[in-house]
Design a protein around this motif. Structure first.
Motif, PDB file in Angstrom:
ATOM      1  N   SER A  43       0.692  -1.208   0.072  1.00  0.00           N
ATOM      2  CA  SER A  43      -0.008   0.075   0.035  1.00  0.00           C
ATOM      3  C   SER A  43       0.994   1.110   0.021  1.00  0.00           C
ATOM      4  N   GLU A  44       1.690   0.866   0.823  1.00  0.00           N
ATOM      5  CA  GLU A  44       2.869   2.381   0.957  1.00  0.00           C
ATOM      6  C   GLU A  44       3.448   2.509  -0.616  1.00  0.00           C
ATOM      7  N   GLU A  45       3.610   1.547  -1.249  1.00  0.00           N
ATOM      8  CA  GLU A  45       4.337   1.638  -2.469  1.00  0.00           C
ATOM      9  C   GLU A  45       3.382   2.395  -3.442  1.00  0.00           C
TER      10      GLU A  45
ATOM     11  N   ALA B  67       5.430   7.786   8.185  1.00  0.00           N
ATOM     12  CA  ALA B  67       6.031   9.120   8.255  1.00  0.00           C
ATOM     13  C   ALA B  67       7.249   9.033   7.073  1.00  0.00           C
ATOM     14  N   ALA B  68       7.938   7.857   6.762  1.00  0.00           N
ATOM     15  CA  ALA B  68       8.806   7.409   5.975  1.00  0.00           C
ATOM     16  C   ALA B  68       8.346   7.791   4.373  1.00  0.00           C
ATOM     17  N   LEU B  69       6.984   7.728   4.300  1.00  0.00           N
ATOM     18  CA  LEU B  69       6.606   7.711   2.907  1.00  0.00           C
ATOM     19  C   LEU B  69       6.608   9.027   2.609  1.00  0.00           C
ATOM     20  N   ARG B  70       6.188  10.214   3.545  1.00  0.00           N
ATOM     21  CA  ARG B  70       6.509  11.755   3.206  1.00  0.00           C
ATOM     22  C   ARG B  70       7.695  11.997   2.866  1.00  0.00           C
ATOM     23  N   ASP B  71       8.968  11.521   3.355  1.00  0.00           N
ATOM     24  CA  ASP B  71      10.218  11.803   3.089  1.00  0.00           C
ATOM     25  C   ASP B  71      10.631  11.438   1.794  1.00  0.00           C
ATOM     26  N   PRO B 111      10.040  -0.126   0.023  1.00  0.00           N
ATOM     27  CA  PRO B 111       9.658   0.333   1.270  1.00  0.00           C
ATOM     28  C   PRO B 111      10.023  -0.881   2.407  1.00  0.00           C
ATOM     29  N   ARG B 112      10.792  -0.194   3.440  1.00  0.00           N
ATOM     30  CA  ARG B 112      10.882  -1.300   4.362  1.00  0.00           C
ATOM     31  C   ARG B 112       9.509  -2.067   5.113  1.00  0.00           C
ATOM     32  N   PRO B 113       9.680  -3.232   5.246  1.00  0.00           N
ATOM     33  CA  PRO B 113       8.330  -3.503   6.193  1.00  0.00           C
ATOM     34  C   PRO B 113       8.150  -2.801   7.152  1.00  0.00           C
ATOM     35  N   LEU B 114       6.821  -2.500   7.551  1.00  0.00           N
ATOM     36  CA  LEU B 114       6.301  -1.593   8.447  1.00  0.00           C
ATOM     37  C   LEU B 114       6.614  -2.472   9.905  1.00  0.00           C
ATOM     38  N   LEU B 115       7.013  -1.943  10.774  1.00  0.00           N
ATOM     39  CA  LEU B 115       7.380  -2.445  12.076  1.00  0.00           C
ATOM     40  C   LEU B 115       5.901  -2.387  12.893  1.00  0.00           C
ATOM     41  N   VAL B 116       5.991  -3.475  13.804  1.00  0.00           N
ATOM     42  CA  VAL B 116       4.583  -3.321  14.873  1.00  0.00           C
ATOM     43  C   VAL B 116       4.245  -2.114  15.583  1.00  0.00           C
ATOM     44  N   PRO B 117       5.349  -1.598  16.246  1.00  0.00           N
ATOM     45  CA  PRO B 117       5.232  -0.203  16.871  1.00  0.00           C
ATOM     46  C   PRO B 117       4.489   0.815  16.129  1.00  0.00           C
ATOM     47  N   PHE B 118       4.735   0.633  14.772  1.00  0.00           N
ATOM     48  CA  PHE B 118       4.141   1.881  13.717  1.00  0.00           C
ATOM     49  C   PHE B 118       2.543   1.493  13.961  1.00  0.00           C
ATOM     50  N   PRO B 161       7.487  15.373  10.705  1.00  0.00           N
ATOM     51  CA  PRO B 161       8.426  14.349  10.642  1.00  0.00           C
ATOM     52  C   PRO B 161       8.608  13.404  11.811  1.00  0.00           C
ATOM     53  N   ASP B 162       8.264  14.181  13.017  1.00  0.00           N
ATOM     54  CA  ASP B 162       8.497  13.202  14.159  1.00  0.00           C
ATOM     55  C   ASP B 162       6.824  13.115  14.823  1.00  0.00           C
TER      56      ASP B 162
END
Lengths: 180, 268
Positions: A43-45, B67-71, B111-118, B161-162
């Protein structure tokens, strides 16, 4: 500033305006893409492709013909649907669904999203449709199936599915009211 | 083709308006239908209305983007050239933007896989965003303008960003969600399930700091998100109390719910 105005500035190459537009639309775009694709990484992609396409193709937007937000969400939906169909065709989906079973946190996220008010309104209105209207609309819009596939899944003639989709959308409009 | 055949085909095409609005046509059919739209004003109008309905289904799915998507997107924008404006007016309705095949997939790193904390953080964020978009409905233009200005400020915090999110529930399952940006000193807070307090009373939000009096961050208006600014990094938690209409200078009742801010960049 409104999305419409921002998009017009973006068409002129204004990167600041794009940043602001990003703040307004990234949530709706990402949420919609994820609703259709379900897989967060994919989805992000796709959301990234859509948001970049906004930058590239902003000049195609014609404010006389509708709101920027509908335009943007329609684009996002189409890209998400195109992707989910090619993924399905490639048989990736089963694999991903198996993988998703290991991410219970994501289901939890969906539940929380469902707590949202707008979501509640839409769900209430979807509940007022007949079962066939509701299934026809949601299998197509949220799951990305073509109306032929919907007809197959529901064992209905094609004509019936097309009518249920139209009646379903019309009833949804009556229930939600005209304000977008 | 006979006249009858043509009429039949037209009627048949016309019935595709709803599947088209839902993006439920196969590619070849989509192209055929778009060509038909070109010379069927009635269909174009209908498709436009049906597509607006479909977009309503989209709004309810809003969720904060990572947030990483924005960057990545903003970085790509700096180096991506724009397409020129189309030379002639498009005759297709506004939402039909996908008639061209999608551009080749960008070569951006996967994109890196999303982490659970996210994902956990997203839960709180989703609460905030969903109610944020709900405010758009059933308002007059003036109210809408105010709501939009506020929505924009809130969107600004969400897109920082934060920006990080946290949420909590009380023992009756009612919830508080917060998205905070420590660098901006701002926090967006929503309550869910509390409703309006009985009588002429309101929910008031407080900032708690060690060794200091609670500071009022404002009054809640139902489920509408509350934006508070001017937070410094010593803030340790938020608390909500029920107060007389208009709010109090100091809390006059025990908190109905509290939320620690350490996980979102505060509490130094």
């Amino acid at each position: 500033m409104e999305a419409d105005e921002l998009l017009t500035l973006v068409a002129g190459g204004d990167q600041k305006a794009f940043e602001e537009l990003y703040g307004l639309v990234s949530g709706p775009v990402y949420g919609l893409v994820r609703r259709v694709l379900r897989d967060p990484a994919q989805s992000e992609e796709v959301a990234q492709e859509v948001l970049l396409e906004l930058w590239r193709s902003a000049a195609r937007f014609d404010p006389r013909r509708g709101s920027a937000l509908s335009w943007i969400l329609t684009l996002a939906h189409r890209r998400a649907v195109d992707r989910v169909r090619s993924a399905r065709a490639a048989g990736e989906r089963e694999q991903r669904e198996a993988r998703r079973a290991h991410h219970p946190a994501f289901d939890q996220v969906l539940e929380e999203v469902e707590a949202g008010l707008e979501r509640e309104r839409v769900r209430r209105c979807l509940d007022r449709l007949t079962a066939l209207q509701r299934q026809s609309v949601t299998l197509a819009y949220y799951d990305g199936y073509t109306y032929r596939e919907v007809a197959e899944r529901l064992s209905l003639p094609l004509g019936t599915v097309k009518t249920r989709m139209r009646d379903g959308l019309n009833r949804l409009r009556d229930c939600l009211g005209g304000v977008a | 083709m006979s006249l009858f055949g043509r009429l039949l085909r037209r009627g048949d095409l016309h019935s595709l308006a709803a599947p088209y609005a839902l993006d439920a046509l196969e590619p070849a059919e989509r192209v055929r239908f778009e060509r038909h739209l070109d010379d069927c004003d009635r269909c174009a109008a209908e498709v436009r209305a049906l597509s607006e309905d479909a977009v309503r289904l989209a709004w309810s799915t809003a969720a904060p983007a990572p947030a990483a998507l924005r960057d990545r997107v903003l970085a790509a924008v700096r180096t991506t050239p724009q397409d020129p404006a189309p030379g002639r007016a498009f005759r297709l309705p506004p939402h039909v933007w996908g008639v061209q095949p999608p551009q080749a997939r960008s070569r951006a790193p996967r994109p890196r896989p999303l982490l659970v904390p996210f994902a956990t953080a997203t839960a709180a964020a989703a609460l905030v965003v969903a109610s944020l978009f709900a405010v758009q409905a059933n308002r007059t233009q003036g109210e809408l303008d105010t709501a939009r200005d506020r929505a924009r400020e809130i969107a600004h915090v969400l897109a920082a960003p934060d920006a990080r999110a946290t949420s909590g529930r009380d023992d009756r399952g009612r919830g508080i969600g917060a998205i905070a940006s420590a660098s901006e000193g701002k926090v967006v807070v929503t309550l869910s399930g509390y409703g309006d307090p009985a009588g002429d009373r309101v929910h008031q939000l407080w900032l708690m700091r060690p060794g200091a009096q609670p500071r009022s961050l404002g009054l809640f208006d139902g489920d509408t998100p509350l934006l508070a600014s001017g937070l410094d990094r010593t803030a340790t938690s938020l608390a909500v109390t029920v107060e007389p209409d208009g709010g109090s200078a100091r809390p006059t009742s025990p908190p109905v719910v509290q939320l620690a801010l350490e996980s979102v960049g505060f509490g130094e």
